[in-house]
Each structure stands twice: as C-alpha cells, then as structure tokens.
Enzyme design. Structure first.
Site, PDB file in Angstrom:
ATOM      1  CG  ASP A 144      -2.159  -0.870   0.989  1.00  0.00           C
ATOM      2  OD1 ASP A 144      -2.841  -0.679  -0.024  1.00  0.00           O
ATOM      3  OD2 ASP A 144      -2.425  -1.737   1.832  1.00  0.00           O
ATOM      4  CE1 TYR A 145       5.880   5.399   2.143  1.00  0.00           C
ATOM      5  CE2 TYR A 145       7.350   3.743   1.217  1.00  0.00           C
ATOM      6  CZ  TYR A 145       7.124   5.031   1.642  1.00  0.00           C
ATOM      7  OH  TYR A 145       8.126   5.969   1.573  1.00  0.00           O
ATOM      8  CG  ASN A 146       6.038  -0.149  -2.185  1.00  0.00           C
ATOM      9  OD1 ASN A 146       6.206  -1.355  -2.290  1.00  0.00           O
ATOM     10  ND2 ASN A 146       6.654   0.574  -1.264  1.00  0.00           N
ATOM     11  CB  THR A 148       0.066   5.700  -1.139  1.00  0.00           C
ATOM     12  OG1 THR A 148       1.277   5.458  -0.409  1.00  0.00           O
ATOM     13  CG2 THR A 148      -1.047   4.839  -0.592  1.00  0.00           C
ATOM     14  CE  LYS A 149       6.046   8.339  -0.073  1.00  0.00           C
ATOM     15  NZ  LYS A 149       6.184   9.781   0.199  1.00  0.00           N
TER      16      LYS A 149
END
Length: 325
Positions: A144-146, A148-149
C-alpha cells in the site's frame, strides 16, 4: 515558467519535523531561506530557535490549517512512511499519502505556489530483474505504501502545466538526524551491533539501494536551486544486500551476525545516472553513516529508544489512546 536561482524564498516543508525534515530544514536555513515546518509531531520536534523558522503543528489532511501565505516553494515530505506502517492502517495511508497530496497540490495551485518538490520512494518499481533500474521502467509497487507513492506522483504530474514539479525517488536513507530513525536498514543494523553485540539478518540477499541523509537533503536544495530540472529522478548510489551492510557494520563494531530464513521478497536497486547527468554528486556513503552512528552512540548522544521506530511508536500511540478511552 521562469525562475531566478539563488534568491531567498519562503519554503513550506510538510513532514518538516521528521527524519529527513530536520536535516533539510537546517540546510534551507543555512542557505538563508524562510522556512515553515508543518508536521503532526507524532515523533516530537527537535529544532533550536531560529528567526527564520516557523513550526506549525497540524495534520496534512486538514488543508485549511496549512500556512500558504507568501509561500514560494513546497517540499512535500509528509506521509505514512514505510511498508509496515502503511499496512497498520491502509485507509489512513491512502488518505495521508494520496488524498492529502491532491488537496495540497490543488491549494498550492490556487494560491499561486510555483515550486513543488515531492519525496516519493525508490520502492515504487517493485521487484525488478534489471541490473539498472532507471526512471523509464514500469512501476509495479507491491505494498500500500508503494502504491500510494506511485499514485501521488501521478497526481502531481497532472499539475505540471501550472507548477514546477520535481519528483525524487530516494533510496533507503541512512545516517544521523535530530529525529532519528532506527528502523531503516543501515541505521537498524548498526544499532543492533552496538546495543546487542549481534546483528540478526533475515535472509540477507535482499538488495537495498542507499543514500546518506545529508546527500538526499542536499539534493532537495540542489533541485530548489535548479528549477529547470523538472520531472522524476532516482536518488540512490549504493546498491547493497542486507548481508553486505551487516558485514560492513561488523568492520567497525565487534559483533556476531546471525542469518535466519526470510519470506521477504523485496529487493530494490536504483540507477541514478539521470541525476548524475545534472551535475549533482553525492558526498557521503553507507560507511560514513555507520561511523557517524557508532561515534554518536559511544559518546552517549544517540540512544536506542522506542520513538526511533515508526511502527512500534505508532502502535504504542494507538494502545495509549485505547487505554485513555
């Protein structure tokens, strides 16, 4: 759009009280700029008083609280950082990293802010077989972090006609900061060696690109001074396996290395040739970071504390709120 280089600007830094924010703001102040540090201060703030620094506590999701008045440039560092923290609350991660970025860009455009420098992540590429992971490869983010970036990058690029957009995809950052992080590979392994005498390596073959915190912050200032350099830039200069990092730490700290099995498939490597063509050059290395951390620890200036680990500190905050309720 035309910009002048080298003049004093009013700069808004979101996430200004974070790991990179503290070091970046020190550089901006040294360059003579007026700076606003906007941050939730989940992990505290450690600035000395400075006449050109305004510290504002707030949440990036509350766009109305952002001090835009007179701002010439924005460094957008604020985010829910790294994969484990992103997975703790995926909804909050998407809201903070994407929705807030869109709201920030919209308001910046409306207010006439001309410069926008964004801290993305080198992890947006996902797992790649190519030896040279350059900016023109497809993005295949895993977490999810990747994701969103990647999405935030797309949002910001859509504003390229009205704002000067500069996007940096940094490697894993290492080195000392007033707001220290000990949950990133080089820093974490060095602290394990110092505090426990043992480094635990999960797998070890996973590759991590690295960049010293002084270099990534110097790059942000370099981009501010060179507005003609628009678009996306990788920023990582040492692609090392986790085991190689551990063995480098072992050169300077007497410790054992224990290797255990890992199901973590994440390997990131970066090629920063495009950035080097601009004339930017790194000045520090992973070895510099290790030596700085070792020196600070042995002098008693650096301690192993919970607030230096993003996930642990966020989990503690959630538990404390639950008890208070």
């Amino acid at each position: 759009m035309e910009f002048s280089k080298g003049f004093v600007m009013k700069v808004l830094v979101t996430g200004g009280c974070g790991y990179k924010g503290h070091v970046l703001i020190q550089k901006l102040l040294s360059a003579g700029h007026n700076v606003i540090a906007f941050d939730t201060q989940w992990f505290g703030e450690f600035f000395s008083n400075h006449p050109d620094l305004l510290i504002v506590k707030g949440n990036i999701l509350d766009t109305d609280t952002l001090p835009f008045e007179g701002v010439d440039a924005i460094f957008h560092l604020a985010s829910i950082a790294n994969d484990p923290c992103g997975e703790l609350n995926p909804k909050l991660t998407w809201e903070t990293n994407c929705l807030a970025t869109m709201k920030l860009a919209e308001e910046a455009q409306r207010r006439g802010v001309e410069r926008f420098i964004y801290a993305s992540s080198g992890s947006v590429y996902g797992i790649k077989e190519e030896e040279k992971v350059t900016e023109n490869l497809t993005l295949e983010p895993l977490s999810d972090y990747n994701k969103t970036k990647m999405a935030a990058e797309r949002i910001l690029l859509s504003y390229s006609d009205s704002m000067n957009i500069q996007i940096v995809r940094p490697a894993t950052v290492c080195g000392l900061s007033p707001r220290m992080r000990l949950d990133v590979s080089v820093n974490m392994l060095t602290m394990q060696a110092l505090s426990k005498g043992t480094i635990t390596v999960f797998g070890g073959n996973q590759i991590r690109p690295n960049i010293h915190i002084k270099d990534i912050c110097e790059l942000y200032v370099f981009l501010l001074d060179n507005p003609q350099l628009t678009g996306i830039f990788n920023a990582g200069f040492e692609n090392k396996t986790i085991l190689e990092i551990a063995e480098l730490v072992q050169k300077f700290v007497d410790c054992d290395i224990i290797i255990t099995e890992s199901e973590d498939p994440r390997s990131y490597r970066l090629d920063s040739s495009k950035l080097l063509l601009t004339g930017f050059r790194p000045s520090f290395s992973v070895e510099h970071a290790i030596l700085e951390i070792v020196d600070a620890y042995r002098k008693g200036e650096l301690v192993d504390q919970l607030s230096s680990y993003n996930l642990k500190w966020m989990c503690k905050s959630i538990l404390d709120k639950g008890k208070a309720a």
